[in-house]
Enzyme design. Structure first.
Site, PDB file in Angstrom:
ATOM      1  N   GLY A  65      31.857 -11.958  98.657  1.00 17.21           N
ATOM      2  CA  GLY A  65      32.142 -12.240  99.056  1.00 17.21           C
ATOM      3  C   GLY A  65      31.575 -13.848  99.400  1.00 17.21           C
ATOM      4  O   GLY A  65      29.986 -13.705  98.756  1.00 17.21           O
ATOM      5  N   THR A  95      34.391 -11.732 114.271  1.00 19.51           N
ATOM      6  CA  THR A  95      35.031 -13.041 114.265  1.00 19.51           C
ATOM      7  C   THR A  95      35.354 -13.713 115.604  1.00 19.51           C
ATOM      8  O   THR A  95      35.455 -12.970 116.159  1.00 19.51           O
ATOM      9  CB  THR A  95      36.318 -12.759 113.568  1.00 19.51           C
ATOM     10  N   ASP A  96      35.265 -15.419 115.556  1.00 20.18           N
ATOM     11  CA  ASP A  96      36.005 -15.604 117.257  1.00 20.18           C
ATOM     12  C   ASP A  96      37.146 -15.718 117.245  1.00 20.18           C
ATOM     13  O   ASP A  96      37.889 -16.139 118.206  1.00 20.18           O
ATOM     14  CB  ASP A  96      35.751 -16.977 116.880  1.00 20.18           C
ATOM     15  N   TYR A 141      45.249 -10.594 111.648  1.00 25.77           N
ATOM     16  CA  TYR A 141      43.586 -10.264 111.704  1.00 25.77           C
ATOM     17  C   TYR A 141      42.616  -9.956 112.464  1.00 25.77           C
ATOM     18  O   TYR A 141      41.836  -9.248 112.525  1.00 25.77           O
ATOM     19  CB  TYR A 141      43.520 -11.907 110.903  1.00 25.77           C
ATOM     20  N   LYS A 158      40.342  -6.997 113.209  1.00 33.93           N
ATOM     21  CA  LYS A 158      38.532  -6.909 113.405  1.00 33.93           C
ATOM     22  C   LYS A 158      37.779  -6.444 114.603  1.00 33.93           C
ATOM     23  O   LYS A 158      37.054  -6.062 115.105  1.00 33.93           O
ATOM     24  CB  LYS A 158      38.574  -8.949 113.059  1.00 33.93           C
ATOM     25  N   TRP A 215      34.278 -20.077 111.326  1.00 31.70           N
ATOM     26  CA  TRP A 215      34.587 -21.050 110.876  1.00 31.70           C
ATOM     27  C   TRP A 215      33.349 -21.625 109.338  1.00 31.70           C
ATOM     28  O   TRP A 215      33.091 -22.016 109.441  1.00 31.70           O
ATOM     29  CB  TRP A 215      34.476 -22.434 112.010  1.00 31.70           C
TER      30      TRP A 215
HETATM   31  N1  LIG Z   1      35.191 -16.877 106.339  1.00 33.56           N
HETATM   32  C1  LIG Z   1      35.445 -17.181 107.808  1.00 33.56           C
HETATM   33  O1  LIG Z   1      35.708 -18.608 108.257  1.00 33.56           O
HETATM   34  C2  LIG Z   1      35.037 -16.156 109.108  1.00 33.56           C
HETATM   35  C3  LIG Z   1      34.941 -16.007 109.830  1.00 33.56           C
HETATM   36  C4  LIG Z   1      34.618 -14.970 111.172  1.00 33.56           C
HETATM   37  C5  LIG Z   1      34.618 -14.704 110.796  1.00 33.56           C
HETATM   38  N2  LIG Z   1      34.593 -13.850 109.450  1.00 33.56           N
HETATM   39  C6  LIG Z   1      33.700 -12.432 108.815  1.00 33.56           C
HETATM   40  O2  LIG Z   1      32.863 -12.871 108.089  1.00 33.56           O
HETATM   41  C7  LIG Z   1      32.886 -11.973 107.205  1.00 33.56           C
HETATM   42  C8  LIG Z   1      32.179 -12.569 106.137  1.00 33.56           C
HETATM   43  O3  LIG Z   1      32.927 -13.310 105.683  1.00 33.56           O
HETATM   44  P1  LIG Z   1      33.700 -13.972 104.333  1.00 33.56           P
HETATM   45  O4  LIG Z   1      34.146 -15.345 104.283  1.00 33.56           O
HETATM   46  O5  LIG Z   1      32.575 -14.223 102.893  1.00 33.56           O
HETATM   47  O6  LIG Z   1      34.959 -13.285 103.339  1.00 33.56           O
HETATM   48  P2  LIG Z   1      36.041 -13.159 102.410  1.00 33.56           P
HETATM   49  O7  LIG Z   1      34.689 -14.688 101.192  1.00 33.56           O
HETATM   50  O8  LIG Z   1      37.151 -13.506 101.675  1.00 33.56           O
HETATM   51  O9  LIG Z   1      34.384 -12.240 101.661  1.00 33.56           O
HETATM   52  C9  LIG Z   1      35.367 -10.209 101.749  1.00 33.56           C
HETATM   53  C10 LIG Z   1      34.566  -9.650 100.864  1.00 33.56           C
HETATM   54  O10 LIG Z   1      35.155  -8.367 101.334  1.00 33.56           O
HETATM   55  C11 LIG Z   1      35.951  -7.735  99.843  1.00 33.56           C
HETATM   56  N3  LIG Z   1      36.674  -6.623 100.662  1.00 33.56           N
HETATM   57  C12 LIG Z   1      38.115  -6.515 100.666  1.00 33.56           C
HETATM   58  N4  LIG Z   1      38.486  -5.746 101.235  1.00 33.56           N
HETATM   59  C13 LIG Z   1      37.815  -4.615 100.251  1.00 33.56           C
HETATM   60  C14 LIG Z   1      37.371  -3.666 100.872  1.00 33.56           C
HETATM   61  N5  LIG Z   1      38.975  -2.516 100.624  1.00 33.56           N
HETATM   62  N6  LIG Z   1      36.266  -2.836 100.089  1.00 33.56           N
HETATM   63  C15 LIG Z   1      34.903  -3.475 100.145  1.00 33.56           C
HETATM   64  N7  LIG Z   1      35.009  -5.010 100.047  1.00 33.56           N
HETATM   65  C16 LIG Z   1      36.531  -5.569 100.463  1.00 33.56           C
HETATM   66  C17 LIG Z   1      36.294  -9.020  99.153  1.00 33.56           C
HETATM   67  O11 LIG Z   1      36.678  -8.690  98.269  1.00 33.56           O
HETATM   68  P3  LIG Z   1      37.614  -9.440  97.573  1.00 33.56           P
HETATM   69  O12 LIG Z   1      38.209 -11.208  97.658  1.00 33.56           O
HETATM   70  O13 LIG Z   1      37.904  -9.207  95.521  1.00 33.56           O
HETATM   71  O14 LIG Z   1      39.077  -8.578  97.932  1.00 33.56           O
HETATM   72  C18 LIG Z   1      35.328 -10.067  99.341  1.00 33.56           C
HETATM   73  O15 LIG Z   1      34.922 -10.446  98.787  1.00 33.56           O
HETATM   74  C19 LIG Z   1      34.059 -11.535 107.489  1.00 33.56           C
HETATM   75  O16 LIG Z   1      34.096  -9.736 108.250  1.00 33.56           O
HETATM   76  C20 LIG Z   1      34.499 -12.215 107.709  1.00 33.56           C
HETATM   77  O17 LIG Z   1      35.343 -11.311 108.463  1.00 33.56           O
HETATM   78  C21 LIG Z   1      34.430 -14.399 108.535  1.00 33.56           C
END
Ligand SMILES: NC(=O)c1ccc[n+]([C@@H]2O[C@H](COP(=O)([O-])OP(=O)(O)OC[C@H]3O[C@@H](n4cnc5c(N)ncnc54)[C@H](OP(=O)(O)O)[C@@H]3O)[C@@H](O)[C@H]2O)c1
Length: 282
Positions: free
Chosen positions: A10, A101-102, A125, A129, A150
């Site tokens: 991710g 997350t926020d 979502y 979470k 974000w």
């Molecule tokens: N992005 C934001 O703006 C944001 C904001 C607040 C909090 N967060 C939190 O930060 C963390 C990282 O986010 P990110 O932006 O890096 O998200 P991301 O790029 O979507 O990465 C999430 C990863 O989790 C994997 N995944 C999904 N289902 C899974 C499962 N069943 N078992 C194992 N892995 C699985 C996905 O694989 P696939 O792609 O192959 O499905 C992806 O590689 C998350 O916990 C998210 O909730 C993100």
């Protein structure tokens, strides 16, 4: 110290693995293919094999809009996946760092949310979470829950990359101006997480770059920074309807970081400049 990173393919997972590598810290990155967190057996096997001291659980179902239609799957990954990870982390005596997350907040506030403020997620979502957070809290005391917001970085898709692409394709663009938050650079977040997990300052943290903006202001700053002459029109959320409701204000206050004497984040505008240089956009 041996670290296991879930969701290693991710946006944040890849950055974490790179930073751990750069710091010479022993780690294993587990992508979904290697470790599906919805399977207790797979979690048990991976954690027992690698025997990590710390698990950084970044894996999640992150498609905020699609989650409205795939509630069951989002709950399975975000809530039950976190439960599996928390249970096995406890069994093997490892520290756990869960990324949240926020979007656990409803956005009706006007001042930055504190770590202990009441949560009230608006969409699937955020709800799933938060359910994941609760499973982590119920499952032991060696945990960090780190809420961020974000997120942008060089791996994966994010708002900054989308804006840069649209700037090539269009001369005019509408961007939402009544949702305010704090952009967060994966590079800065990864460094913070690596510092945090080496402490025993367990608990809930808010971790985002400092300062705040609306998506519209964020977009304008991106275009100004790369000298793109594109007309940006501020929109209301009503004018840009999405399947999932989003908080109007989700700025995260950093009391826990300050209380524990940890290094606070720099301003998002400074982080953005470094990111634009990193990806060769300026
Ligand atoms: N992005 C934001 O703006 C944001 C904001 C607040 C909090 N967060 C939190 O930060 C963390 C990282 O986010 P990110 O932006 O890096 O998200 P991301 O790029 O979507 O990465 C999430 C990863 O989790 C994997 N995944 C999904 N289902 C899974 C499962 N069943 N078992 C194992 N892995 C699985 C996905 O694989 P696939 O792609 O192959 O499905 C992806 O590689 C998350 O916990 C998210 O909730 C993100």
């Amino acid at each position: 110290m041996n670290i296991l990173v879930t969701g290693a393919n991710g946006q944040l997972g890849q950055e974490l693995c790179e930073q751990l590598e750069a710091q010479g810290i022993s780690y294993v990155g587990c992508s979904k293919r290697k470790l599906d967190v919805t399977s207790y057996e797979q979690v048990k096997k991976a954690f027992t094999n690698y025997n990590p001291d710390v698990i950084i659980h970044t894996a999640a179902y992150t498609n905020v809009d699609r989650a409205e239609q795939e509630e069951e799957l989002a709950y399975e990954v975000n809530a039950l996946g976190a439960k599996n990870v928390a249970n096995v982390a406890k069994e093997i005596g490892a520290k756990l760092c869960y990324i949240s997350t926020d979007y656990v907040f409803n956005g009706e506030g006007f001042v930055p949310y504190g770590e202990t403020d009441e949560v009230s997620p608006l969409g699937v979502y955020g709800k799933t979470k938060f359910a994941g957070e609760q499973f982590v809290r119920e499952n032991g005391d060696q945990y960090f829950i780190v809420r961020t917001s974000w997120v942008f970085g060089k791996h994966g898709q994010n708002f900054v990359k989308t804006m840069l692409r649209l700037a090539e394709e269009r001369e005019e663009l509408g961007v939402v101006h009544d949702q305010v938050g704090s952009p967060t650079y994966t590079h800065d977040l990864a460094l913070f997480l690596i510092e945090l997990i080496q402490t025993n300052h367990f608990g809930t943290y808010h971790a985002s770059n400092n300062g705040s903006c609306s998506w519209y202001e964020f977009a304008c700053t991106i275009f100004d920074s790369v000298h793109k002459n594109i007309k940006v029109n501020p929109l209301t959320t009503k004018e840009f309807p999405r399947p999932a409701p989003r908080p109007h204000y989700s700025v995260l206050g950093h009391e826990a970081i300050k209380d524990k004497g940890l290094r606070d984040f720099r301003h998002w505008k400074e982080a953005l400049q470094d990111f634009l240089v990193e990806i060769g956009a300026k």
